[in-house]
Scaffold this motif. Structure first.
Motif, PDB file in Angstrom:
ATOM      1  N   TYR A   1      51.305  59.109  61.677  1.00 21.39           N
ATOM      2  CA  TYR A   1      52.095  58.137  60.918  1.00 21.39           C
ATOM      3  C   TYR A   1      51.513  56.743  61.147  1.00 21.39           C
ATOM      4  CZ  TYR A   1      55.562  61.837  60.284  1.00 21.39           C
ATOM      5  OH  TYR A   1      56.185  63.008  59.931  1.00 21.39           O
ATOM      6  N   GLY A   2      51.094  56.091  60.069  1.00 23.03           N
ATOM      7  CA  GLY A   2      50.544  54.734  60.181  1.00 23.03           C
ATOM      8  C   GLY A   2      49.135  54.662  60.725  1.00 23.03           C
ATOM      9  N   GLU A   3      48.451  55.807  60.832  1.00 27.68           N
ATOM     10  CA  GLU A   3      47.081  55.820  61.366  1.00 27.68           C
ATOM     11  C   GLU A   3      46.158  56.523  60.366  1.00 27.68           C
ATOM     12  OE1 GLU A   3      44.961  57.599  65.248  1.00 27.68           O
ATOM     13  OE2 GLU A   3      47.019  56.958  65.589  1.00 27.68           O
ATOM     14  N   PHE A   4      45.124  55.809  59.916  1.00 23.77           N
ATOM     15  CA  PHE A   4      44.315  56.308  58.802  1.00 23.77           C
ATOM     16  C   PHE A   4      42.820  56.261  59.088  1.00 23.77           C
ATOM     17  CE2 PHE A   4      48.055  53.965  57.386  1.00 23.77           C
ATOM     18  CZ  PHE A   4      48.776  54.970  56.762  1.00 23.77           C
ATOM     19  N   GLN A   5      42.131  57.228  58.517  1.00 24.21           N
ATOM     20  CA  GLN A   5      40.666  57.210  58.503  1.00 24.21           C
ATOM     21  C   GLN A   5      40.233  57.157  57.040  1.00 24.21           C
ATOM     22  OE1 GLN A   5      38.781  60.620  60.315  1.00 24.21           O
ATOM     23  NE2 GLN A   5      36.759  60.089  59.524  1.00 24.21           N
ATOM     24  N   ILE A   6      39.622  56.045  56.640  1.00 24.30           N
ATOM     25  CA  ILE A   6      39.229  55.887  55.249  1.00 24.30           C
ATOM     26  C   ILE A   6      37.892  56.591  55.009  1.00 24.30           C
ATOM     27  CG2 ILE A   6      38.638  54.238  53.418  1.00 24.30           C
ATOM     28  CD1 ILE A   6      40.485  52.226  54.862  1.00 24.30           C
ATOM     29  N   LEU A   7      37.896  57.573  54.105  1.00 22.75           N
ATOM     30  CA  LEU A   7      36.679  58.318  53.782  1.00 22.75           C
ATOM     31  C   LEU A   7      35.945  57.676  52.619  1.00 22.75           C
ATOM     32  CD1 LEU A   7      37.969  62.013  53.950  1.00 22.75           C
ATOM     33  CD2 LEU A   7      36.996  60.634  55.786  1.00 22.75           C
ATOM     34  N   GLY A   8      36.707  57.179  51.649  1.00 20.40           N
ATOM     35  CA  GLY A   8      36.088  56.606  50.459  1.00 20.40           C
ATOM     36  C   GLY A   8      36.994  55.594  49.794  1.00 20.40           C
ATOM     37  N   ARG A   9      36.379  54.680  49.048  1.00 16.18           N
ATOM     38  CA  ARG A   9      37.144  53.692  48.282  1.00 16.18           C
ATOM     39  C   ARG A   9      36.324  53.299  47.064  1.00 16.18           C
ATOM     40  NH1 ARG A   9      36.248  49.924  53.094  1.00 16.18           N
ATOM     41  NH2 ARG A   9      38.392  50.422  53.537  1.00 16.18           N
ATOM     42  N   THR A  10      36.943  52.602  46.129  1.00 19.81           N
ATOM     43  CA  THR A  10      36.207  52.201  44.935  1.00 19.81           C
ATOM     44  C   THR A  10      35.268  51.038  45.253  1.00 19.81           C
ATOM     45  OG1 THR A  10      36.377  51.529  42.637  1.00 19.81           O
ATOM     46  CG2 THR A  10      38.035  50.648  44.117  1.00 19.81           C
ATOM     47  N   ARG A  11      34.100  51.071  44.612  1.00 23.43           N
ATOM     48  CA  ARG A  11      33.112  50.010  44.807  1.00 23.43           C
ATOM     49  C   ARG A  11      33.340  48.856  43.823  1.00 23.43           C
ATOM     50  NH1 ARG A  11      28.217  51.453  47.465  1.00 23.43           N
ATOM     51  NH2 ARG A  11      28.740  52.975  49.077  1.00 23.43           N
ATOM     52  N   ASP A  12      34.152  49.114  42.789  1.00 28.44           N
ATOM     53  CA  ASP A  12      34.363  48.072  41.770  1.00 28.44           C
ATOM     54  C   ASP A  12      35.807  48.157  41.273  1.00 28.44           C
ATOM     55  OD1 ASP A  12      34.000  50.368  39.904  1.00 28.44           O
ATOM     56  OD2 ASP A  12      31.872  50.088  40.349  1.00 28.44           O
ATOM     57  N   ASP A  13      36.008  48.564  40.016  1.00 25.74           N
ATOM     58  CA  ASP A  13      37.370  48.666  39.475  1.00 25.74           C
ATOM     59  C   ASP A  13      38.143  49.791  40.162  1.00 25.74           C
ATOM     60  OD1 ASP A  13      36.404  46.817  37.728  1.00 25.74           O
ATOM     61  OD2 ASP A  13      36.769  47.940  35.898  1.00 25.74           O
ATOM     62  N   ALA A  14      39.432  49.549  40.366  1.00 25.55           N
ATOM     63  CA  ALA A  14      40.312  50.638  40.783  1.00 25.55           C
ATOM     64  C   ALA A  14      40.608  51.494  39.560  1.00 25.55           C
ATOM     65  CB  ALA A  14      41.607  50.077  41.355  1.00 25.55           C
ATOM     66  N   ALA A  15      41.045  52.735  39.777  1.00 19.62           N
ATOM     67  CA  ALA A  15      41.302  53.643  38.654  1.00 19.62           C
ATOM     68  C   ALA A  15      42.336  53.054  37.697  1.00 19.62           C
ATOM     69  CB  ALA A  15      41.773  55.002  39.180  1.00 19.62           C
ATOM     70  N   GLY A  16      43.434  52.531  38.246  1.00 18.56           N
ATOM     71  CA  GLY A  16      44.487  51.953  37.407  1.00 18.56           C
ATOM     72  C   GLY A  16      44.006  50.744  36.618  1.00 18.56           C
ATOM     73  N   GLU A  17      43.140  49.967  37.231  1.00 15.47           N
ATOM     74  CA  GLU A  17      42.557  48.787  36.583  1.00 15.47           C
ATOM     75  C   GLU A  17      41.709  49.221  35.376  1.00 15.47           C
ATOM     76  OE1 GLU A  17      39.737  45.041  38.068  1.00 15.47           O
ATOM     77  OE2 GLU A  17      40.280  46.647  39.467  1.00 15.47           O
ATOM     78  N   ALA A  18      40.931  50.286  35.561  1.00 14.19           N
ATOM     79  CA  ALA A  18      40.106  50.817  34.462  1.00 14.19           C
ATOM     80  C   ALA A  18      40.996  51.317  33.318  1.00 14.19           C
ATOM     81  CB  ALA A  18      39.206  51.937  34.977  1.00 14.19           C
ATOM     82  N   PHE A  19      42.092  51.987  33.658  1.00 17.51           N
ATOM     83  CA  PHE A  19      43.040  52.450  32.640  1.00 17.51           C
ATOM     84  C   PHE A  19      43.573  51.267  31.827  1.00 17.51           C
ATOM     85  CE2 PHE A  19      43.342  56.593  34.749  1.00 17.51           C
ATOM     86  CZ  PHE A  19      43.625  57.446  33.694  1.00 17.51           C
ATOM     87  N   ASP A  20      43.970  50.194  32.527  1.00 18.18           N
ATOM     88  CA  ASP A  20      44.518  49.018  31.836  1.00 18.18           C
ATOM     89  C   ASP A  20      43.491  48.368  30.918  1.00 18.18           C
ATOM     90  OD1 ASP A  20      47.070  49.200  32.858  1.00 18.18           O
ATOM     91  OD2 ASP A  20      46.719  47.851  34.538  1.00 18.18           O
ATOM     92  N   LYS A  21      42.240  48.259  31.390  1.00 15.21           N
ATOM     93  CA  LYS A  21      41.197  47.601  30.595  1.00 15.21           C
ATOM     94  C   LYS A  21      40.822  48.426  29.358  1.00 15.21           C
ATOM     95  CE  LYS A  21      39.249  44.840  34.357  1.00 15.21           C
ATOM     96  NZ  LYS A  21      38.192  44.729  35.381  1.00 15.21           N
ATOM     97  N   VAL A  22      40.749  49.742  29.536  1.00 18.43           N
ATOM     98  CA  VAL A  22      40.429  50.609  28.399  1.00 18.43           C
ATOM     99  C   VAL A  22      41.588  50.614  27.397  1.00 18.43           C
ATOM    100  CG1 VAL A  22      40.055  53.024  27.708  1.00 18.43           C
ATOM    101  CG2 VAL A  22      38.729  52.030  29.597  1.00 18.43           C
TER     102      VAL A  22
END
Length: 346
Positions: A158-179
């Motif tokens: 709980y509250g402890e994370f290991q980040i494996l991957g993240r977006t290098r540019d637009d977030a998915a939701g951001e891309a949806f909004d722009k399209v």
């Protein structure tokens, strides 16, 4: 109103969320029991501008926050004296919007001598899965997809994370909004593309799927967004018919396939048999169906929150605040809004 009935071991938290364009308050008992969850949305207001206007959002939060908290307490049959702590989102988000919630939480905490617990907004989204899945406990893999974030993380504790991957540019939701804006659907883009896609052929156009060579779990959505814009421009220049439903469905397929492939690949590589999704885009029908099918085929338990708990809300903040509170997290009067707060930072 008289005080609520509760056991001596119960922990009841008043939670506040104001990171973007929803003013929200909730009362959460023992981390997973939602006594109330009140959301005042500003979507209709920001539709006029084609997206969230930070100054307008902040002003609206100031107008709404007291009545939203009063309503949350009333629905829960509680008063401020029943609360054991106040939890509040302090980042990431729009700085002005965050400051309204943080200031309100600090004022209540000071006046009622209640512990103050600052919560990371993304941690809140991940915690939304605990509300409807009482059997879900760490460790598990979680894909966070929202307007501002796309993360693939292992929830170690709980509250402890290991980040494996993240977006290098637009977030998915951001891309949806722009399209969505490019094909004339308006704001908010995600739900409108999801709906229009049902009328289109997802294989009509083969848009690219962004992959990062040296980082197999990272995401990139600016390429597919640009490909959609180029397709629209070419159609207009050559006088070809623009079939919005086909464009929406093909774009959505490209994004969803990448999200599913990365998540399943990480689950296999890290031997995870539990996979959850979270964030506003987690309410997308194609993503839920695609992820459910892939999890079934690979023997992975799949978890997702109801749509109301995918978008910004205070119940998820109350759940995250409970686990932080149990770990001993307490914030002082110097708690401030941190608009670019990274997951795992304190």
């Amino acid at each position: 109103m008289k005080k609520m009935d509760k056991n001596i071991d119960d922990v009841v938290i008043l939670a506040i969320e104001s990171s973007c364009d929803e003013t929200a308050a909730a009362v959460v008992k023992n981390g997973r029991q939602i006594l109330s969850n009140v959301i005042s949305s500003q979507i209709e207001l920001h539709k006029l501008y084609g997206g969230v206007v930070p100054e307008i959002a902040s002003r609206k939060h100031i107008e709404k926050i007291n009545q939203v908290i009063e309503e949350a307490l009333e629905q829960a049959g509680a008063v401020l004296d029943d609360m054991d702590a106040v939890g509040v989102t302090y980042g990431p988000g729009l700085v002005g919007a965050l400051l309204v919630g943080v200031a309100e939480a600090k004022a209540i905490s000071y006046a009622k001598k209640l512990p103050l617990v600052g919560v990371h907004h993304i941690e809140g989204h991940i915690s939304a899965n605990y509300i409807e899945h009482p059997e879900l406990e760490p460790p598990f893999l979680c894909l966070v997809v929202s307007g501002g974030h796309t993360h693939l993380v292992i929830v170690k504790e709980y509250g402890e994370f290991q980040i494996l991957g993240r977006t290098r540019d637009d977030a998915a939701g951001e891309a949806f909004d722009k399209v969505a804006r490019a094909i004339g659907l308006g704001y908010p883009g995600g739900p409108k593309i999801d709906k229009l896609s049902l009328e289109g052929n997802p294989y009509a156009i083969d848009f690219p799927k962004g992959k990062i060579e040296d980082a197999p779990y990272d995401f990139s959505f600016s390429g597919v967004k640009s490909a959609v814009l180029n397709h629209l421009n070419r159609c207009r220049m050559q006088g070809e018919e623009i079939v919005a439903a086909d464009i929406a469905a093909s774009f959505q397929r490209s994004v969803v396939e990448v999200l599913v492939e990365h998540a399943i690949s990480a689950a296999k590589d890290y031997h995870m048999d539990k996979l959850a999704i979270a964030g506003g885009v987690a309410s997308n029908g194609a993503l839920r169906r695609g992820m459910e099918k892939a999890c079934q085929e690979n023997g992975i338990h799949f978890y997702y929150p109801s749509p109301i708990l995918c978008t910004d809300n205070a119940a998820m903040i109350g759940t995250a605040a409970y686990y932080e509170y149990k770990k001993g997290t307490r914030h002082g009067w110097d708690l401030n809004a941190v608009p670019n707060l990274k997951l795992g930072e304190r």
